[in-house]
Structures are given as C-alpha cells and as structure tokens.
Write an enzyme that holds these catalytic residues in place. Structure first.
Site, PDB file in Angstrom:
ATOM      1  N   HIS A 338      95.212  58.090 134.540  1.00 25.53           N
ATOM      2  CA  HIS A 338      94.712  57.927 133.174  1.00 25.53           C
ATOM      3  C   HIS A 338      94.590  59.306 132.501  1.00 25.53           C
ATOM      4  O   HIS A 338      93.965  60.218 133.057  1.00 25.53           O
ATOM      5  CB  HIS A 338      93.371  57.203 133.169  1.00 25.53           C
ATOM      6  CG  HIS A 338      92.960  56.776 131.804  1.00 25.53           C
ATOM      7  ND1 HIS A 338      93.322  55.547 131.276  1.00 25.53           N
ATOM      8  CD2 HIS A 338      92.292  57.429 130.828  1.00 25.53           C
ATOM      9  CE1 HIS A 338      92.855  55.468 130.043  1.00 25.53           C
ATOM     10  NE2 HIS A 338      92.238  56.597 129.740  1.00 25.53           N
ATOM     11  N   ALA A 339      95.176  59.442 131.323  1.00 26.88           N
ATOM     12  CA  ALA A 339      95.248  60.761 130.673  1.00 26.88           C
ATOM     13  C   ALA A 339      93.864  61.320 130.352  1.00 26.88           C
ATOM     14  O   ALA A 339      92.971  60.583 129.944  1.00 26.88           O
ATOM     15  CB  ALA A 339      96.060  60.650 129.393  1.00 26.88           C
ATOM     16  N   HIS A 368      96.736  63.061 121.080  1.00 23.69           N
ATOM     17  CA  HIS A 368      95.330  62.716 121.323  1.00 23.69           C
ATOM     18  C   HIS A 368      94.696  63.736 122.290  1.00 23.69           C
ATOM     19  O   HIS A 368      93.642  64.321 122.005  1.00 23.69           O
ATOM     20  CB  HIS A 368      95.243  61.298 121.898  1.00 23.69           C
ATOM     21  CG  HIS A 368      93.856  60.885 122.285  1.00 23.69           C
ATOM     22  ND1 HIS A 368      93.043  60.155 121.453  1.00 23.69           N
ATOM     23  CD2 HIS A 368      93.119  61.124 123.413  1.00 23.69           C
ATOM     24  CE1 HIS A 368      91.876  59.955 122.053  1.00 23.69           C
ATOM     25  NE2 HIS A 368      91.896  60.531 123.243  1.00 23.69           N
ATOM     26  N   GLU A 369      95.360  63.953 123.402  1.00 22.49           N
ATOM     27  CA  GLU A 369      94.803  64.856 124.421  1.00 22.49           C
ATOM     28  C   GLU A 369      94.754  66.295 123.916  1.00 22.49           C
ATOM     29  O   GLU A 369      93.807  67.026 124.171  1.00 22.49           O
ATOM     30  CB  GLU A 369      95.623  64.782 125.723  1.00 22.49           C
ATOM     31  CG  GLU A 369      95.581  63.435 126.420  1.00 22.49           C
ATOM     32  CD  GLU A 369      94.176  62.921 126.695  1.00 22.49           C
ATOM     33  OE1 GLU A 369      93.263  63.744 126.878  1.00 22.49           O
ATOM     34  OE2 GLU A 369      93.991  61.691 126.705  1.00 22.49           O
ATOM     35  N   HIS A 372      91.749  67.041 121.945  1.00 22.13           N
ATOM     36  CA  HIS A 372      90.571  67.407 122.753  1.00 22.13           C
ATOM     37  C   HIS A 372      90.626  68.901 123.089  1.00 22.13           C
ATOM     38  O   HIS A 372      89.640  69.616 122.945  1.00 22.13           O
ATOM     39  CB  HIS A 372      90.574  66.643 124.083  1.00 22.13           C
ATOM     40  CG  HIS A 372      90.184  65.187 123.977  1.00 22.13           C
ATOM     41  ND1 HIS A 372      89.014  64.773 123.415  1.00 22.13           N
ATOM     42  CD2 HIS A 372      90.806  64.047 124.404  1.00 22.13           C
ATOM     43  CE1 HIS A 372      88.925  63.442 123.502  1.00 22.13           C
ATOM     44  NE2 HIS A 372      90.009  62.980 124.084  1.00 22.13           N
ATOM     45  N   GLU A 396      87.171  62.168 120.215  1.00 22.46           N
ATOM     46  CA  GLU A 396      88.306  61.247 120.339  1.00 22.46           C
ATOM     47  C   GLU A 396      89.171  61.202 119.086  1.00 22.46           C
ATOM     48  O   GLU A 396      90.319  60.773 119.127  1.00 22.46           O
ATOM     49  CB  GLU A 396      87.808  59.832 120.661  1.00 22.46           C
ATOM     50  CG  GLU A 396      87.017  59.709 121.946  1.00 22.46           C
ATOM     51  CD  GLU A 396      87.764  60.225 123.160  1.00 22.46           C
ATOM     52  OE1 GLU A 396      89.005  60.192 123.163  1.00 22.46           O
ATOM     53  OE2 GLU A 396      87.095  60.694 124.116  1.00 22.46           O
ATOM     54  N   HIS A 499      87.800  52.853 132.128  1.00 23.31           N
ATOM     55  CA  HIS A 499      86.542  53.499 131.760  1.00 23.31           C
ATOM     56  C   HIS A 499      85.315  52.882 132.430  1.00 23.31           C
ATOM     57  O   HIS A 499      84.270  53.516 132.494  1.00 23.31           O
ATOM     58  CB  HIS A 499      86.387  53.484 130.236  1.00 23.31           C
ATOM     59  CG  HIS A 499      87.525  54.173 129.545  1.00 23.31           C
ATOM     60  ND1 HIS A 499      88.794  53.648 129.533  1.00 23.31           N
ATOM     61  CD2 HIS A 499      87.591  55.346 128.870  1.00 23.31           C
ATOM     62  CE1 HIS A 499      89.605  54.466 128.887  1.00 23.31           C
ATOM     63  NE2 HIS A 499      88.902  55.510 128.476  1.00 23.31           N
ATOM     64  N   TYR A 509      85.459  55.277 121.133  1.00 25.16           N
ATOM     65  CA  TYR A 509      86.792  54.995 120.592  1.00 25.16           C
ATOM     66  C   TYR A 509      86.702  54.156 119.314  1.00 25.16           C
ATOM     67  O   TYR A 509      87.530  54.294 118.425  1.00 25.16           O
ATOM     68  CB  TYR A 509      87.676  54.307 121.642  1.00 25.16           C
ATOM     69  CG  TYR A 509      87.849  55.150 122.876  1.00 25.16           C
ATOM     70  CD1 TYR A 509      88.561  56.348 122.838  1.00 25.16           C
ATOM     71  CD2 TYR A 509      87.258  54.791 124.075  1.00 25.16           C
ATOM     72  CE1 TYR A 509      88.694  57.138 123.968  1.00 25.16           C
ATOM     73  CE2 TYR A 509      87.391  55.572 125.208  1.00 25.16           C
ATOM     74  CZ  TYR A 509      88.110  56.752 125.146  1.00 25.16           C
ATOM     75  OH  TYR A 509      88.234  57.539 126.261  1.00 25.16           O
TER      76      TYR A 509
HETATM   77  O1  X8Z Z   1      91.129  56.837 127.380  1.00 26.06           O
HETATM   78  C1  X8Z Z   1      91.738  57.180 126.377  1.00 26.06           C
HETATM   79  C2  X8Z Z   1      92.405  58.547 126.325  1.00 26.06           C
HETATM   80  C3  X8Z Z   1      91.636  59.574 127.044  1.00 26.06           C
HETATM   81  S1  X8Z Z   1      90.151  59.962 126.249  1.00 26.06           S
HETATM   82  C4  X8Z Z   1      93.768  58.470 126.944  1.00 26.06           C
HETATM   83  N1  X8Z Z   1      91.909  56.315 125.361  1.00 26.06           N
HETATM   84  C5  X8Z Z   1      91.325  54.968 125.379  1.00 26.06           C
HETATM   85  C6  X8Z Z   1      92.024  54.054 126.384  1.00 26.06           C
HETATM   86  O2  X8Z Z   1      93.052  54.424 126.947  1.00 26.06           O
HETATM   87  O3  X8Z Z   1      91.532  52.945 126.595  1.00 26.06           O
HETATM   88  C7  X8Z Z   1      92.591  56.600 124.111  1.00 26.06           C
HETATM   89  C8  X8Z Z   1      92.560  55.324 123.344  1.00 26.06           C
HETATM   90  C9  X8Z Z   1      91.535  54.454 123.998  1.00 26.06           C
HETATM   91 ZN    ZN Z   2      90.316  60.999 124.474  1.00 27.27          ZN
END
Ligand code: X8Z
Ligand code: ZN
Length: 642
Positions: A338-339, A368-369, A372, A396, A499, A509
């Site tokens: 997961h990024a 997105h990254e 950050h 975010e 998450h 988010y």
């Molecule tokens: O988790 C993230 C990023 C890292 S902060 C990749 N996002 C959420 C997800 O993947 O569920 C970005 C959009 C929503």
């Molecule tokens: Zn993020």
C-alpha cells in the site's frame, strides 16, 4: 482528570521544581525535546521502514522494540510537558503552550503497562502482516494471487461475474476474516491506553486531531451537500452496468453489487470508465494506453510529477529520496505494498514506498504521495512537533489538488499524454467530468463511512458479534452497494481494507476530498483563471504555487482554520467548490436518470447469483436446440450418403 491524578500531578510539580537543581526552563526543555525526539523518531521510522519493505520476523521484532522505546521516551516527555503546562508560576507564550500540549498528547504511548504496550504493537504487526501476505487461489491449478498486482488487476479487467465474485470473497476470507480476534483485542487495548489521557475512547482521540468538538456534525453536513451528486452518479452507473452484466445480478433494492465496480472496495470506479462513458465516440482522459505506447517507466512517472511541483516553485526530490525510496515491488521478499510517504525526521531523508504499475491511476497516486513529501519538505524548518498537516485531511489533499490540474485535458495534451483533437465540445467535457467523478464523487460515501464504523466500534456501540453486520448496514446505506455473496457474523470485511489493520484513521480522505476542491479553486483564482473551474490548469503559475506553499509552511503550528484562510480566505470546510466543479455533469445525469435513482437503506436479503434461473433455463434450452439441430443435420447427411 480524577482527583487522585490531580494530587499526583501537584506533588510531582512540587518535587520537580523544588528539588531539581539543574532545572530546565521551558525553552530549554523544548530545545532538548527537539534534539532527542528527532533521534528517536528517526530510529523508529527506520525500524518501521525496514519491517514494511521486508516483512520478516526479525524486522517485526525490531519494530516492536523501537515502538516500546518511542513510547518510553514519549511518556517521559509527556510528564515534563504537563509540569510546565500546569505550573501557574511559569509564563508560557501561546506557541510554547501549543507545543507542550502536543508533546503531552501521546496517544496509545500513554499505556504504562509494558506487557500491554508490547502486545498492542505485536497485534498491529500481525494484522498488517496477514493483510500484506494474503493470497487467493482461485483455481487449484492456477497461481495464487496477492492483492497487488494480481487481484487488483483482475478486479480492473475481468467482466466475468463469477470470477469477480470469487476474487472478492477470496480476498475477504484470506485477509479480514483471519484477523477478527486480533482486531477485537486491538480495540480494547487502544481504548484503555488513550483513556489514561482522559479521552473517551480511541475514536475520540483520533477526532481530536481536528481541534473541533463538532467534527462529526461537520462531516455529516458536508456529506449531505454532496449526496445528491453521488446519488445521480450511482443511478447512471447502475443503469449502464445492467447493460453490461444483465439486470439479473442486481438486487431489486437498487444496490449495485460491490464486485463489479472495478475496485476491491468499490471505492474508486475509474476502471469501469469505458463501460459508463456517456459519449462512446468522444475522447476520455484515461492515459494508460498512451503511457504504455510511449514506454513510460516508473522513474519517468515520478519525474513527471516532480516536474509539475517544480513548476510551482517546489523543490525537486532529494538525492536521498531517489536512493532510499522503494518505487516498485521487489521480487525477492514480502512488503507492504500500500503506497505511503515517509518523513524520516533526518535532514533530507524523505521517501515513497509504492508498488508502482504503469497506468493512469498510479500516475495520480504518485502525485498524491509526492504531495505528502512536498508538504513534509515545506515545513521542515518547523519544530518537529509541528511537522504534520494542519489537520490530517490537509496532508491528503495536497497531491490530489495538483492531480486535478494535471488531469485537465489541456494539461495532458501539453505533456503529450492525450492526442490533440480538433474539437473539444460539450460531450467531450461530460466524458472528462464523468471520469473525474468516478474517482472522487464515487469515493465520497466510502471515505465517509469507514470511520463511522470505527468510531462506533471504539465507542462500544458496535460489538464484535455485529462488526460485519454494522459494516454492511453502512455500506448499503451510504454507498448503495451490496455484497455479491452472503455475509456472516464470522466474516470481518472491514479488515479487508488496508487502513483498518494498519491502524490508519480514514475520515482524513473525506475531509481531503472537500478540501482539495477548495484548494484547487483558490489556486485557480490566484492564477487568474476565469474559465469554468474544471478547465483550470495552474501549471507553472508562481502565484498559485506561492499560495499553496504559504499554507503548507504552517504545518500544524496553527489551528487548521488559520491555514485554510491563508490559502482560500475562508475558515470553514465547504463542499461548494466540489459541487461547482461537477455542476455540468450533475445536470447531465439528472436529465439522463429522470426518476430512476436511489436505493433502499437496508441491504437486500439475499445477493442475486451471477446467473439466475431464467438465464440458466435459457442456456439449457439453447444448448438443447443446438444439439438437436446438429443431430438432425448429421442424420440427414448420413441418410444422403447411403
Ligand atoms: O491510502 C491512500 C494513499 C496513501 S495515504 C495511497 N489513499 C486511500 C486509499 O487507498 O484507500 C488515497 C486515497 C484513499
Ligand atoms: Zn495519502
């Protein structure tokens, strides 16, 4: 705070100030905190980086050890910070008070029972590891698939209802279901730890990051502002998907089956863009094919993002970034795919960890990254305790604000990722807005509901036996999606979303979705853009860059309304810019949908199977007719020969 707690604190103040001969002033203490916290945060981040980029028992154990050290340090600092805060004889500036308050707010590190602290760290490790190592074997003969890239790609590309359903269920069986008991224990331990600080529960602690007692009401109001738009998008997508899969797989309640939206959690619908594109013969803005055609590499994707930020006055990524980041999935070890973006609390050490693939979506995730990382680099001169977003949603929103500009057809054409077409008309415009809505509008209810669920769990309103039922109540009610296969109390579908096992709050988010359109509009105004909002590309505009940077520079040194005001002139979160952006699409969808929109609040009783009885009979009938005809033809042929 209890009376006993007050008494102990008063005694400690007395002892500390009476007998500590080498007494530190508050200024000296803050300076010492800065030095020591940097070192300890860096070793903790290094241990975390190691465990996430190479999941081994040793690395996990080293991370637990580093977490315990971090907690021990935090506890010592908390105690001292409180002494300054509670001593009425010490004059503190407002800023010192803010810093000390933050230093004292140590979250689950407040747990003084080391065994519990250790158990808590271990549970988090174990949940993360179940999630990251999970594999689904769809067919006994076939290779088993991990989430990334295997199942993700399958969810993107397959149009076979049964395969999609098997992948959807398999992922939940192999991830969430295996961690339900761990999660239950994690909830108890987390609550117990933050209650030591006076928080009601872990959800209460998470919400405190927004520095407002009305967060729940605020997000509920914002959600209502956007709900009509989501409802129209949902109705249109549902109708178009019925044409692809047949109406028989859709329940009569109006829900969309969760496995056919191109994403494991139905949170991002961009991958079904081709199926729901309003004007088939007109251009859309998914640049995956073009990137592949041009031989884009991961490195080039990161450089593309870097260049946009640079054009606004942001610095380039550091040498350490390019050396230490993990930008592709390594083949030789298990990693958390997961990024994520990392501030290692050391000089120019900022990193990204991502299992990048060459496609449109990942190009946007890179922005997105990098958002950050740019935020982290912009506030790097602030005291460490302020090196966070103004609130978690701000962090975010930065890269996504940039991505709104990058994805305008004008910009994509300028960087050679979209063919320059002769005409750009209203229909092309609607196609474009649809693709953008499949990303952000589709995500609104999911980003809203994940923490509705967790807050209720932490509060104790949702007990383990109804974890999954309440999860689906929310999914059906807010997202209008329903499970493709029957769910049971022993399933734990929230745990199938990164998450939840990774202990990352999610309302950020939702907040980010609202904020990013506010930031985007402010940047466009600064750039002097006067056209429709969704056409604005503020690439290389110094005024837009300056506006953004001056907000980011504040970190969390001021309450977030101050930061928001710096950029937008407004002190409140407001979904109006988002609504304005999608206005032409909203009008189009309303016209197309007419009365055909909405769903019942409750989940349907039983998920319809991929093929229904009528369809099965149709197939049997067609097969029988075909084989009869074949027999007749063969018989005639044989008769003719004799
Ligand atoms: O988790 C993230 C990023 C890292 S902060 C990749 N996002 C959420 C997800 O993947 O569920 C970005 C959009 C929503
Ligand atoms: Zn993020």
């Amino acid at each position: 705070m209890t009376d006993a707690h007050r008494l102990v604190t008063a005694l400690m103040i007395l002892l500390f100030f009476k007998y500590d001969s080498a007494q530190e002033t508050s200024t000296e203490f803050l300076a010492r905190f800065e030095r020591e916290a940097k070192a300890i945060r860096n070793s903790w981040a290094e241990a975390d980086w190691k465990r996430q980029t190479n999941i081994t028992t040793e690395n996990q154990a080293a991370f637990v050890k580093a977490s315990l050290e971090y907690s021990k340090f935090s506890q010592a600092m908390e105690k001292k910070a409180r002494l300054y805060l509670q001593n009425k004889n010490i004059d503190l500036t407002a800023d010192q008070r803010r810093q000390l308050t933050k230093i004292a707010d140590i979250g689950t590190s407040a747990q003084t029972d080391v065994e519990k602290l250790e158990r808590y760290a271990k549970i988090k490790n174990d949940m993360a590891s179940i999630y990251s190592k999970a594999e689904v074997c769809l067919d006994s003969g076939e290779k088993c698939l991990q989430l990334d890239p295997g199942l993700t790609e399958l969810l993107h590309s397959s149009r076979d209802c049964k395969i999609l359903s098997a992948a959807w269920q398999g992922w939940r069986d192999q991830s969430g279901k295996k961690m339900k008991d761990l999660f239950t224990e994690y909830v108890q331990l987390g609550n117990e730890a933050v209650q030591i600080l006076g928080y009601k529960d872990m959800g209460d602690y998470w919400k405190s990051a927004y520095e407002t007692p009305t967060l729940e009401e605020d997000v509920a109001k914002l959600f209502e502002q956007i709900r009509p738009l989501y409802e129209q998008l949902h109705a249109y997508v549902r109708r178009r998907l019925k044409a692809v899969y047949g109406a028989h797989i859709f329940p009569s309640s109006g829900h969309i089956p969760a496995h056919i939206l191109g994403n494991m959690w139905s949170q991002d619908w961009t991958r079904i863009g081709e199926h729901v594109k309003p004007f088939k013969d007109k251009q859309s803005v998914d640049v995956t094919d073009e990137m592949t055609k041009q031989g884009y590499t991961t490195k080039r994707m990161f450089e593309t993002a870097e260049e946009f930020f640079y054009s606004l006055g942001f610095p380039n990524m550091t040498e350490t970034f390019w050396r230490e980041s993990m930008l592709e999935r390594p083949k030789d070890r298990d990693v958390v795919c997961h990024a994520s973006a990392w501030d290692m609390a050391k000089e120019d050490d900022f990193r990204i960890k991502m299992c990048t693939k060459v496609n449109h979506q990942d190009l946007m995730t890179i922005h997105h990254e990098m958002g950050h990382v740019q935020y982290d680099m912009t506030y790097t001169d602030l005291p460490l305790i302020y090196r966070f977003g103004a609130n978690p949603g701000f962090q975010e929103a930065v890269g996504d604000t940039i991505a709104l500009s990058v994805q305008t057809p004008q910009h994509l054409k300028a960087i050679g990722l979209l063919q320059a077409e002769d005409s750009y008309d209203e229909e092309t415009d609607i196609n474009f807005l649809m693709q953008m809505a499949l990303d952000s509008v589709a995500f609104l209810p999911f980003s809203y509901l994940v923490d509705q669920w967790r807050w209720s769990v932490f509060r104790g309103d949702t007990k383990p036996e109804s974890y999954n039922e309440v999860w689906w109540d929310l999914r059906c009610r807010f997202q209008g999606v329903s499970p493709p296969v029957k769910r049971r109390a022993e399933d734990f579908d929230p745990g199938a979303k990164y998450h939840v096992p990774a202990n990352v709050p999610y309302i950020r988010y939702f907040v980010s979705l609202v904020l990013q359109f506010q930031f985007y509009k402010a940047a466009c105004v600064a750039a002097g853009d006067t056209g429709p909002l969704h056409h604005c590309d503020f690439y290389s505009n110094p005024d837009a860059g300056h506006k953004l940077r001056s907000m980011l520079k504040l970190g969390s040194s001021k309450p977030w309304p101050d930061a928001l005001e710096q950029m937008t002139g407004q002190r409140e979160m407001d979904a109006q810019p988002l609504v304005e952006y999608f206005q032409p699409l909203f009008q189009f969808l309303k016209k197309e949908n007419g009365e055909d929109h909405g769903w019942t609040e409750d989940c349907p009783d039983n998920p319809p199977p991929c093929s229904n009885t009528a369809q099965r009979w149709r197939i049997r009938y067609t097969t029988a007719v075909l084989s009869l005809s074949l027999s007749l033809i063969t018989a005639r042929f044989l008769i003719a020969r004799t």
